[in-house]
Write a protein that holds these residues in place. Structure first.
Motif, short mmCIF file in Angstrom:
data_model
loop_
_atom_site.label_atom_id
_atom_site.label_comp_id
_atom_site.label_asym_id
_atom_site.label_seq_id
_atom_site.Cartn_x
_atom_site.Cartn_y
_atom_site.Cartn_z
N LEU A 67 27.87 57.83 93.09
CA LEU A 67 29.27 58.54 92.67
C LEU A 67 29.65 59.67 93.56
CD1 LEU A 67 28.33 58.78 88.77
CD2 LEU A 67 30.12 57.07 89.60
N TYR A 68 30.75 59.69 94.20
CA TYR A 68 31.10 60.65 95.27
C TYR A 68 32.11 61.61 94.46
CZ TYR A 68 29.42 57.27 98.62
OH TYR A 68 28.74 56.30 99.21
N GLY A 69 31.28 62.78 94.29
CA GLY A 69 31.69 63.89 93.42
C GLY A 69 31.76 63.56 92.27
N PRO A 70 30.58 63.58 91.50
CA PRO A 70 30.25 63.02 90.14
C PRO A 70 30.83 64.31 89.02
CG PRO A 70 28.26 63.86 91.09
CD PRO A 70 29.21 63.85 92.46
N LEU A 71 31.28 63.67 88.03
CA LEU A 71 31.94 64.80 86.95
C LEU A 71 30.88 64.89 85.89
CD1 LEU A 71 35.30 63.18 87.40
CD2 LEU A 71 34.45 65.16 88.59
N GLU A 72 31.39 65.79 84.86
CA GLU A 72 30.41 66.40 84.02
C GLU A 72 29.90 65.33 83.13
OE1 GLU A 72 28.08 68.65 81.90
OE2 GLU A 72 29.46 69.77 83.67
N PRO A 73 30.89 63.81 82.74
CA PRO A 73 30.25 63.09 82.04
C PRO A 73 29.12 62.33 82.58
CG PRO A 73 32.72 62.99 81.95
CD PRO A 73 32.15 63.97 83.00
N TRP A 74 28.89 62.37 83.98
CA TRP A 74 27.69 61.67 84.32
C TRP A 74 26.55 62.63 84.15
CZ3 TRP A 74 25.58 57.74 86.50
CH2 TRP A 74 24.27 57.82 87.25
N PHE A 75 26.65 63.84 84.02
CA PHE A 75 25.50 64.95 83.89
C PHE A 75 25.04 65.13 82.65
CE2 PHE A 75 27.42 66.07 88.13
CZ PHE A 75 26.35 66.30 89.05
N ASP A 76 25.99 65.15 81.53
CA ASP A 76 25.74 65.13 80.05
C ASP A 76 25.28 63.94 79.57
OD1 ASP A 76 28.07 64.08 79.62
OD2 ASP A 76 29.12 66.06 79.10
N GLN A 77 25.58 62.63 80.52
CA GLN A 77 25.41 61.27 79.95
C GLN A 77 26.26 61.02 78.57
OE1 GLN A 77 21.44 60.35 79.42
NE2 GLN A 77 20.77 61.26 81.44
N THR A 78 27.56 61.53 78.56
CA THR A 78 28.46 60.94 77.92
C THR A 78 29.34 59.74 78.04
OG1 THR A 78 30.21 62.48 78.56
CG2 THR A 78 29.04 63.13 76.56
N TRP A 79 29.07 59.53 79.53
CA TRP A 79 29.45 58.13 80.18
C TRP A 79 28.17 57.67 80.69
CZ3 TRP A 79 29.11 55.49 84.57
CH2 TRP A 79 29.54 54.27 84.71
N ARG A 80 27.56 56.49 80.45
CA ARG A 80 26.58 55.73 80.73
C ARG A 80 26.72 54.52 81.87
NH1 ARG A 80 20.89 56.56 77.32
NH2 ARG A 80 20.81 58.94 77.43
N LEU A 81 25.91 54.17 82.54
CA LEU A 81 25.74 52.76 83.16
C LEU A 81 25.15 51.87 81.80
CD1 LEU A 81 24.25 53.75 86.32
CD2 LEU A 81 26.44 52.21 86.12
N ASN A 82 25.60 50.51 82.26
CA ASN A 82 25.27 49.48 80.97
C ASN A 82 24.14 48.94 81.84
OD1 ASN A 82 27.18 49.66 78.88
ND2 ASN A 82 28.76 49.43 80.33
N GLU A 83 23.54 47.61 81.53
CA GLU A 83 22.56 46.91 82.16
C GLU A 83 23.16 45.55 82.76
OE1 GLU A 83 19.44 47.72 82.38
OE2 GLU A 83 19.70 49.81 80.94
N PHE A 84 22.53 45.02 83.65
CA PHE A 84 22.83 43.60 84.24
C PHE A 84 22.47 42.68 83.30
CE2 PHE A 84 22.86 46.49 88.26
CZ PHE A 84 23.83 46.00 88.81
N GLU A 85 23.69 41.99 82.62
CA GLU A 85 23.51 41.00 81.86
C GLU A 85 23.55 39.67 82.44
OE1 GLU A 85 23.32 41.38 78.62
OE2 GLU A 85 23.71 43.43 78.21
N PRO A 86 22.34 38.81 82.19
CA PRO A 86 22.21 37.38 82.84
C PRO A 86 23.46 36.54 82.24
CG PRO A 86 20.08 38.17 82.27
CD PRO A 86 20.91 39.10 81.53
N ILE A 87 24.08 35.75 83.12
CA ILE A 87 25.05 35.04 82.71
C ILE A 87 25.01 33.41 83.02
CG2 ILE A 87 26.78 36.67 82.17
CD1 ILE A 87 28.05 35.87 84.96
N GLY A 88 25.26 32.50 82.32
CA GLY A 88 25.23 31.05 82.65
C GLY A 88 23.81 30.55 82.50
#
Length: 478
Positions: free
Chosen positions: A457-478
Motif C-alpha cells: 500500500l503506497y501511502g497507507p491510510l487509517e483503515p489499514w492501521f486500525d484494521q477496519t479494512w482487512r485483506l481477505n484470504e486466497f480462496e481455491p477455485i475450480g
C-alpha cells in the motif's frame, strides 16, 4: 560475643545440589551419545562435541550474517550487469522485471542502485534528486541515511556527504554529513518523477566536487543476473569476503566471535580444513531451511497481521529491537526475504511511506500451489492514498516469479488495466490459466512451483492501521 552457626544444607539437599551441577556418564544428544568419566569427556566425545559446537556456530553464522552476505551477493550481481563503481548507477527502466534475481522487488516503481566504495574514493557526495525516496545502508546492511522525502532535505533535493571509517580530514559546509562504519555502502534510489528525475542523481568523490564527471545510467530491466546470496557452502565465502574488506570493528563483537569460531577472521585467509568444510557444507542447507521457516512461518505473535497474512517488520523497528533485546528471528525473517533497511519502511505513517503484508497460505491453510487456481477478493476502498499492488514471487529465489505470460507478475491499481466490480471491490485471480474475461485481473502461476504474494500500500491510510479494512484470504477455485 556469641557465635551463631547457620544450619546450611541438609545432607539430602547437598546431594541434590551435587546432582544438579554434575553430568551423567552418558548424555544422549542429536549428535550422538556423549560419554564422560566422572564429568570429563572421553577422547571420542571430545571430537563429537567440537563437531557439534562447530555445526551450531555455523548455523548461527548463517542466520545472523544473512544481511551481510546479501549485500556481497548484490554487489557481485551488479558487477556482472556492468555496474562496477559508483560512477555507474543501475536503473530498472521503466520498471523491474522478472529477468534478474532480486529479493522481492516491486514492478511498480523504477529503482536505481549502486555501491559506494569509500576506500577507493574517500569521502563521497550523493546529490539526491527532488521528490525522491533514497536510502544508504552499510555493507552489513545496517541503516545509514535516508535521502529525499524521508531525509533531511524533505524532498527538496540535497547534497549528502559520506565519510569512510576513521576519517579525520576536514568536513566542508553545505552537505548533510554521515559517517559510516564500512567502506562499501549500498545506495537505493527511487524518484517520484520517474526515470528523468532519477537521472538527476549525481555521485562523485568529494575531491572532484569542483568538476565531477558525469554518471552513467545502465538499464538493468532486461538483464539476467543474480543478486541473491548463496544457500550452500559458498555463503560462508561471501561472508568471509566482507570480513576481509571491512574494518574489524565494523561488526559487533558477538557476531564477530561467531564468525571467528568457524575460521572467518579479519586479516586471516578463510581456509577451512576438510573436517570443518564438511561441517559447513552440512550447516548451510540446514540453516537455509531454518531461515525459510522463520521467513515463511514466523512464530513471533507480532509477525501475524491477521489470518494467514504476515508482517515482515516484527516490532516495527528497523534495528529489530524490542525492550532492548535483538529479535534475531525477525532480522533473519526480513533479510532472507527482502532488501533495503530504513526506518521509513519499518514504521509507515498514515498517508506516507509503504505498508506491506505477505502470505504463503490459502484460506484452507494449505500452501499456495502453482497448479491450483485462486481468487482474492479485495474489498472496496483499499486504504492507499497513492495506489496499491500485489506482486507474486518464487518461493525458492524470493524473486519475481518467472512466467511465460509477462515479465511483470503483478496486479496494481495504477496500471490502468485492473477491472473493479460495481461496488468498487476487486476480484483478483491467480493460477495456471486465466478465467474467461478476467485476463486483466489475473497473474499466471506454474504447476510444480509454489509462490507467494506481497501486498504493498503506497501511502497507507487509517483503515489499514486500525484494521477496519482487512485483506481477505486466497480462496481455491475450480
Amino acid at each position: 560475643m556469641s557465635e551463631h552457626t547457620r544450619p546450611g544444607l541438609t545432607a539430602a539437599q547437598m546431594a541434590e545440589a551435587v546432582a544438579s551441577v554434575s553430568t551423567p556418564d552418558t548424555v544422549p544428544s542429536p549428535f550422538g551419545d556423549l560419554h564422560f568419566f566422572d564429568g570429563v569427556p572421553v577422547p571420542e566425545t571430545v571430537e563429537t562435541a567440537y563437531n557439534a559446537l562447530d555445526l551450531i556456530r555455523a548455523i548461527d553464522v548463517f542466520l545472523n550474517a544473512v544481511p551481510g552476505a546479501s549485500l556481497v551477493a548484490f554487489r557481485a550481481g551488479l558487477r556482472v550487469a556492468g555496474v562496477t563503481s559508483a560512477r555507474q548507477i543501475g536503473i530498472t527502466e521503466p520498471r523491474a522485471t522478472s529477468k534478474a534475481l532480486f529479493l522481492t522487488p516491486n514492478t511498480e516503481t523504477t529503482y536505481g542502485v549502486t555501491m559506494l566504495d569509500l576506500k577507493a574514493w574517500g569521502p563521497t557526495v550523493i546529490e539526491a534528486p527532488p521528490q525522491s525516496l533514497c536510502v544508504v545502508d552499510d555493507f552489513w546492511f545496517r541503516y545509514v541515511a535516508d535521502m529525499g522525502i524521508a531525509g533531511p532535505d524533505h524532498g527538496a533535493g540535497g547534497k549528502y556527504l559520506f565519510l569512510p571509517p576513521g576519517y579525520e580530514g576536514e568536513v566542508p559546509d553545505g552537505y548533510f554529513v554521515y559517517r559510516t562504519p564500512t567502506y562499501t555502502n549500498f545506495v537505493v534510489l527511487r524518484a517520484l518523477g520517474g526515470v528523468p528525475a532519477m537521472k538527476q542523481t549525481r555521485i562523485y568523490p568529494l575531491a572532484d566536487a569542483a568538476n565531477p564527471a558525469e554518471n552513467e545510467f545502465i538499464n538493468l530491466a532486461e538483464t539476467p543476473f543474480n543478486t541473491v546470496h548463496a544457500n550452500d557452502f559458498s555463503f560462508y565465502e561471501e561472508v568471509a569476503q566482507l570480513v576481509q574488506e571491512e574494518p574489524a570493528d565494523a561488526l559487533d563483537a558477538e557476531r564477530a566471535g561467531q564468525l571467528a569460531a568457524i575460521g572467518i577472521v579479519s586479516g586471516q585467509p578463510f581456509a577451512p580444513d576438510a573436517r570443518l568444510r564438511a561441517i559447513l557444507e552440512l550447516a548451510a542447507p540446514i540453516a537455509a531451511g531454518l531461515a525459510r521457516t522463520v521467513g515463511y512461518a514466523p512464530r513471533d505473535p507480532e509477525a501475524v497481521l491477521y489470518g494467514s497474512w504476515r508482517n515482515a517488520f516484527v516490532g516495527g523497528n528497523y534495528e529489530f529491537l524490542r525492550d532492548g533485546a535483538r529479535l534475531l528471528d525477525a532480522r533473519t525473517q526480513f533479510h532472507y526475504l527482502a532488501t533495503v533497511i530504513t526506518p521509513a519502511m519499518a514504521h509507515a505513517q498514515v498517508g506516507a511511506g509503504s505498508a506491506y503484508a505477505y502470505t504463503v497460505h490459502d484460506s484452507e491453510g494449505q500452501l499456495l500451489d502453482g497448479a491450483r487456481s485462486y481468487r482474492l477478493h479485495v474489498d472496496a476502498n483499499p486504504p492507499a492514498k497513492n495506489f496499491w499492488a500485489i506482486d507474486v514471487y518464487d518461493t525458492q529465489t524470493r524473486s519475481l516469479l518467472v512466467i511465460p505470460s509477462t515479465p511483470y507478475p503483478a496486479l496494481a491499481s495504477n496500471d490502468g488495466k485492473l477491472q473493479a466490480n460495481d461496488d468498487g471491490s476487486f476480484d483478483l485471480y491467480f493460477g495456471p490459466a486465466a478465467p474467461v474475461g478476467k485476463e486483466s485481473n489475473w497473474v499466471e502461476t506454474l504447476p510444480g512451483k509454489s509462490w507467494f504474494p506481497v501486498l504493498r500500500l503506497y501511502g497507507p491510510l487509517e483503515p489499514w492501521f486500525d484494521q477496519t479494512w482487512r485483506l481477505n484470504e486466497f480462496e481455491p477455485i475450480g
